[in-house]
Design a protein around this motif. Structure first.
Motif, PDB file in Angstrom:
ATOM      1  N   SER B 148      24.624  23.930 -19.513  1.00  0.00           N
ATOM      2  CA  SER B 148      23.874  25.182 -19.390  1.00  0.00           C
ATOM      3  C   SER B 148      24.080  26.068 -20.617  1.00  0.00           C
ATOM      4  O   SER B 148      23.143  26.708 -21.085  1.00  0.00           O
ATOM      5  N   ILE B 149      25.313  26.093 -21.163  1.00  0.00           N
ATOM      6  CA  ILE B 149      25.518  26.890 -22.391  1.00  0.00           C
ATOM      7  C   ILE B 149      24.699  26.291 -23.537  1.00  0.00           C
ATOM      8  O   ILE B 149      23.976  26.987 -24.240  1.00  0.00           O
ATOM      9  N   ALA B 150      24.801  24.962 -23.689  1.00  0.00           N
ATOM     10  CA  ALA B 150      24.134  24.314 -24.819  1.00  0.00           C
ATOM     11  C   ALA B 150      22.616  24.417 -24.706  1.00  0.00           C
ATOM     12  O   ALA B 150      21.921  24.560 -25.706  1.00  0.00           O
ATOM     13  N   PHE B 151      22.094  24.358 -23.461  1.00  0.00           N
ATOM     14  CA  PHE B 151      20.650  24.475 -23.253  1.00  0.00           C
ATOM     15  C   PHE B 151      20.151  25.792 -23.845  1.00  0.00           C
ATOM     16  O   PHE B 151      19.220  25.826 -24.645  1.00  0.00           O
ATOM     17  N   ILE B 152      20.816  26.884 -23.462  1.00  0.00           N
ATOM     18  CA  ILE B 152      20.386  28.205 -23.937  1.00  0.00           C
ATOM     19  C   ILE B 152      20.579  28.318 -25.443  1.00  0.00           C
ATOM     20  O   ILE B 152      19.697  28.757 -26.173  1.00  0.00           O
ATOM     21  N   ARG B 153      21.767  27.855 -25.927  1.00  0.00           N
ATOM     22  CA  ARG B 153      22.053  28.032 -27.359  1.00  0.00           C
ATOM     23  C   ARG B 153      21.131  27.188 -28.227  1.00  0.00           C
ATOM     24  O   ARG B 153      20.674  27.639 -29.275  1.00  0.00           O
ATOM     25  N   GLU B 154      20.869  25.944 -27.808  1.00  0.00           N
ATOM     26  CA  GLU B 154      20.011  25.111 -28.654  1.00  0.00           C
ATOM     27  C   GLU B 154      18.572  25.606 -28.615  1.00  0.00           C
ATOM     28  O   GLU B 154      17.890  25.660 -29.639  1.00  0.00           O
ATOM     29  N   LEU B 155      18.113  26.011 -27.417  1.00  0.00           N
ATOM     30  CA  LEU B 155      16.721  26.464 -27.279  1.00  0.00           C
ATOM     31  C   LEU B 155      16.490  27.717 -28.115  1.00  0.00           C
ATOM     32  O   LEU B 155      15.537  27.801 -28.889  1.00  0.00           O
ATOM     33  N   LEU B 156      17.375  28.697 -27.969  1.00  0.00           N
ATOM     34  CA  LEU B 156      17.161  29.969 -28.664  1.00  0.00           C
ATOM     35  C   LEU B 156      17.645  29.917 -30.110  1.00  0.00           C
ATOM     36  O   LEU B 156      17.060  30.547 -30.981  1.00  0.00           O
ATOM     37  N   GLY B 157      18.728  29.170 -30.356  1.00  0.00           N
ATOM     38  CA  GLY B 157      19.340  29.180 -31.689  1.00  0.00           C
ATOM     39  C   GLY B 157      18.660  28.246 -32.675  1.00  0.00           C
ATOM     40  O   GLY B 157      18.668  28.490 -33.875  1.00  0.00           O
ATOM     41  N   SER B 158      18.085  27.139 -32.188  1.00  0.00           N
ATOM     42  CA  SER B 158      17.440  26.200 -33.112  1.00  0.00           C
ATOM     43  C   SER B 158      15.995  25.916 -32.720  1.00  0.00           C
ATOM     44  O   SER B 158      15.280  25.261 -33.459  1.00  0.00           O
ATOM     45  N   GLY B 159      15.583  26.361 -31.538  1.00  0.00           N
ATOM     46  CA  GLY B 159      14.215  26.103 -31.087  1.00  0.00           C
ATOM     47  C   GLY B 159      13.983  24.668 -30.667  1.00  0.00           C
ATOM     48  O   GLY B 159      12.854  24.214 -30.569  1.00  0.00           O
ATOM     49  N   THR B 160      15.074  23.924 -30.413  1.00  0.00           N
ATOM     50  CA  THR B 160      14.926  22.520 -30.029  1.00  0.00           C
ATOM     51  C   THR B 160      15.680  22.247 -28.729  1.00  0.00           C
ATOM     52  O   THR B 160      16.505  23.050 -28.287  1.00  0.00           O
ATOM     53  N   LEU B 161      15.361  21.102 -28.100  1.00  0.00           N
ATOM     54  CA  LEU B 161      16.139  20.601 -26.960  1.00  0.00           C
ATOM     55  C   LEU B 161      16.391  19.127 -27.225  1.00  0.00           C
ATOM     56  O   LEU B 161      15.446  18.385 -27.480  1.00  0.00           O
ATOM     57  N   PHE B 162      17.625  18.689 -27.172  1.00  0.00           N
ATOM     58  CA  PHE B 162      18.002  17.316 -27.529  1.00  0.00           C
ATOM     59  C   PHE B 162      17.421  16.947 -28.881  1.00  0.00           C
ATOM     60  O   PHE B 162      16.987  15.823 -29.106  1.00  0.00           O
ATOM     61  N   GLY B 163      17.363  17.920 -29.802  1.00  0.00           N
ATOM     62  CA  GLY B 163      16.886  17.648 -31.155  1.00  0.00           C
ATOM     63  C   GLY B 163      15.364  17.630 -31.278  1.00  0.00           C
ATOM     64  O   GLY B 163      14.839  17.475 -32.369  1.00  0.00           O
ATOM     65  N   VAL B 164      14.633  17.784 -30.150  1.00  0.00           N
ATOM     66  CA  VAL B 164      13.167  17.766 -30.209  1.00  0.00           C
ATOM     67  C   VAL B 164      12.664  19.204 -30.284  1.00  0.00           C
ATOM     68  O   VAL B 164      13.083  20.054 -29.488  1.00  0.00           O
ATOM     69  N   GLN B 165      11.760  19.465 -31.227  1.00  0.00           N
ATOM     70  CA  GLN B 165      11.228  20.814 -31.388  1.00  0.00           C
ATOM     71  C   GLN B 165      10.481  21.239 -30.126  1.00  0.00           C
ATOM     72  O   GLN B 165       9.542  20.579 -29.697  1.00  0.00           O
TER      73      GLN B 165
END
Lengths: 339, 254
Positions: B148-165
């Motif tokens: 759950s932490i990584a979901f929010i951080r990756e989505l907002l911080g890099s705009g990706t999920l599992f490396g997919v834009q």
């Protein structure tokens, strides 16, 4: 007594034994796992290395072992890439420069003409979304095709420039420095490196050749000088060797004086003054001041007859000026002797 | 039998939310902040922790009557370090990409408080199967938290999920979330949400101090506090007695 012994066993010996047994069993398990994975890990690392090499030098079919070469007194390692017929198609250099958050390592592939084929960033650990962008293709793709030395700009990149990543100047500069080191190493490997100038050439860069060493005597001392000859064999300057006591050791100066008695240039031989202080008298900025002067020189503000000393290195500067003045005094004897 | 079933259910569900190791016990903070910038990294870390946690819980539970009390911590650490190194070798050999993502945090699982904490708080007092279940529960709780932490951080911080834009690249990501400060922010907010859910399931309201700590029931600090309380009441009684005596003396003099 036996109860006492029992408590010693329980409190000291048993814990030690148990811990030893646990440690031994753990070590055994680790040894078994290691035996099972060691080869795979090694093969992975080799495969990864080959992949990263082939990625930036696609023309190469095979790569040599690491080779060593020297540049400016430092040894560096490089790899040759060869095509199917065994011909060298390029070289790969790896260099690190301290970045914002640890070393920034650049892998540079350079073809046999000295042009960059591709670059890559290894083990980058800069700030996410800022310095890390140095490892993105947008930045890295700028390097291909460059040769010589590359500069960094914040504007649109011109000839021999690359544009820094916005907000990550330190990381960009570190990467660029690593790439430039690779380019310099390429020059050393391919034999294209400019030979360091001899002190005579430094003092009189226009000369095509130099005469044998000649001597002149004044006040019982013997001095040596050389004649600098132009391309057509005409005399362009006398290069007079004089020395004066410096801060650490004698400062030996070569002064190139043209037949009219005007200083063309100066150079030092085996300068041994304090690094970053006295040593600066051997740098262009100080020595340039002497060009064009023809009468006795003093230390002071820059004028027709005086030069500015290197700050905090007055003794070394004075020694240099003394030596040049000696050369100026010798000039009439030298030029008279020649004609 | 029914009590056994209840216990199994209680042990299994405990680690997920009510005693979630990250959000409720606040253990293993280092890795949870450092490796939660990408979902892949978080997942790799979670699986590693899960495996080490279950294995070490099983072994420590098996050895619980064999390890003398005085050397239990070094013994636990040796067992845990052994498992971590094994996991590390296996990951290096068969999942080299994940090894690159986890970096130094993988060997640092050795000193991850969750694992030593479960060994000390649960595995050394309970049977093998229930300890394995506890490891599974806590490991899943760690996984839920990390994801759950990584979901929010990756989505907002890099705009990706599992490396997919996911968010169009034309919209710049909120860099803060990829940086450590963003990690703290997300962790704090999720912790508050988790506390609210735990209260809903009948846990005491979260407050500063020991009373609302999820591990309070099994914590040595409780006994220490109780002994302090006792000493305190003893001292109070003495003072009160002395005060009463002084009062009486004064009245006598009058």
């Amino acid at each position: 007594m036996s109860e006492n012994k029992k408590s010693v066993f329980n409190e000291i010996i048993r814990p030690a034994l148990v811990l030893t047994v646990i440690t031994l069993v753990t070590a055994l398990c680790l040894a078994l796992t290691n035996a099972g994975t060691k080869e795979v890990i090694k093969a992975n690392a080799e495969k990864e290395l080959l992949r990263s090499k082939q990625e930036i030098l696609p023309a190469a079919e095979a790569f040599s072992e690491e080779k060593e070469e020297e540049l400016n007194g430092k040894t560096f390692k490089y790899i040759e890439g060869t095509d199917a017929s065994g011909e060298i198609v390029g070289y790969i250099f790896q260099n690190s420069t301290p970045g914002y958050n640890g070393p920034v390592t650049a892998l540079v592939a350079i073809d046999t003409e000295g042009k960059i084929v591709d670059v890559n960033a290894l083990d980058l650990n800069e700030t996410p979304n800022v310095g890390m962008l140095v490892g993105e293709r947008d930045f890295l793709d700028q390097f291909a095709g460059h040769s010589g030395e590359i500069a960094l700009t914040k504007e649109k990149a011109a000839e021999n420039e690359v544009q820094a990543v916005t907000g990550a100047t330190i990381s960009s500069a570190a990467f660029l420095n690593s790439v430039n080191e690779g380019l310099a190493q390429y020059a050393a490997v391919s034999g294209n490196a400019p030979e360091p100038l001899s002190p005579e050439e430094q003092a009189c860069p226009d000369a095509a050749e130099f005469s044998e060493e000649k001597t002149v005597e004044k006040d019982g001392n013997t001095y040596t000088y050389k004649e600098a000859l132009g391309e057509d064999g005409s005399l362009i300057a006398y290069i007079i060797r004089t020395e004066s006591k410096g801060y650490h050791a004698p400062v030996i100066v070569l002064t190139a004086i043209d037949p009219d008695g005007t200083i063309q240039g100066t150079a030092t031989v085996d300068l041994q003054e304090t690094p970053n202080l006295g040593s600066k008298i051997g740098e262009e900025e100080f020595m340039q001041q002497f060009v064009g002067k023809s009468s006795e020189i003093s230390l002071g503000t820059l004028s027709d007859t005086s030069v500015e000393a290197v700050s905090n290195a007055t003794i070394s500067s004075k020694a240099f000026v003394d030596a040049v003045n000696q050369a100026l005094e010798l000039f009439p004897l030298v030029s008279g002797g020649a004609s | 039998m029914s009590t056994d079933k209840a216990k199994v259910k209680e042990v299994f569900t405990r680690g997920l939310i009510r005693e979630n190791p990250i959000f409720r016990l606040v253990l293993g903070m280092c890795s949870s902040l450092a490796v939660s910038t990408t979902l892949i990294g978080a997942l790799g870390m979670s699986v590693s922790v899960l495996v080490v946690l279950i294995c070490s819980n099983i072994v420590i539970s098996l050895l619980r009557n064999f390890i003398p009390n005085t050397v239990r911590i070094p013994a636990y650490i040796t067992v845990i370090a052994g498992f971590v190194t094994i996991v590390q070798m296996v990951i290096k050999a068969f999942f080299p990409e994940i090894d690159g993502l986890l970096g130094i945090y993988l060997p640092l699982i050795v000193v991850n408080c969750i694992i030593l904490g479960r060994a000390e708080a649960f595995a050394n007092k309970n049977g093998v199967l229930i300890s394995a279940l506890d490891g599974l529960s806590m490991g899943l709780g760690y996984t839920i938290a990390m994801i759950s932490i990584a979901f929010i951080r990756e989505l907002l911080g890099s705009g990706t999920l599992f490396g997919v834009q996911v968010i169009p690249a034309s919209i710049p990501p909120i860099m803060l979330f990829a940086l450590p400060a963003g990690g703290f922010l997300v962790l704090g907010i999720l912790m508050a949400v988790c506390n609210r859910i735990a209260e809903h399931f009948g846990q005491p309201k979260a407050e500063l101090g020991c009373d609302s700590c999820a591990a309070y029931g099994r914590c040595p600090a409780k006994e220490f506090e109780a002994s302090q309380d006792e000493a305190q009441t003893d001292a109070d009684r003495k003072i009160r007695k002395a005060g009463a005596r002084a009062k009486r003396n004064e009245e006598d003099r009058k």
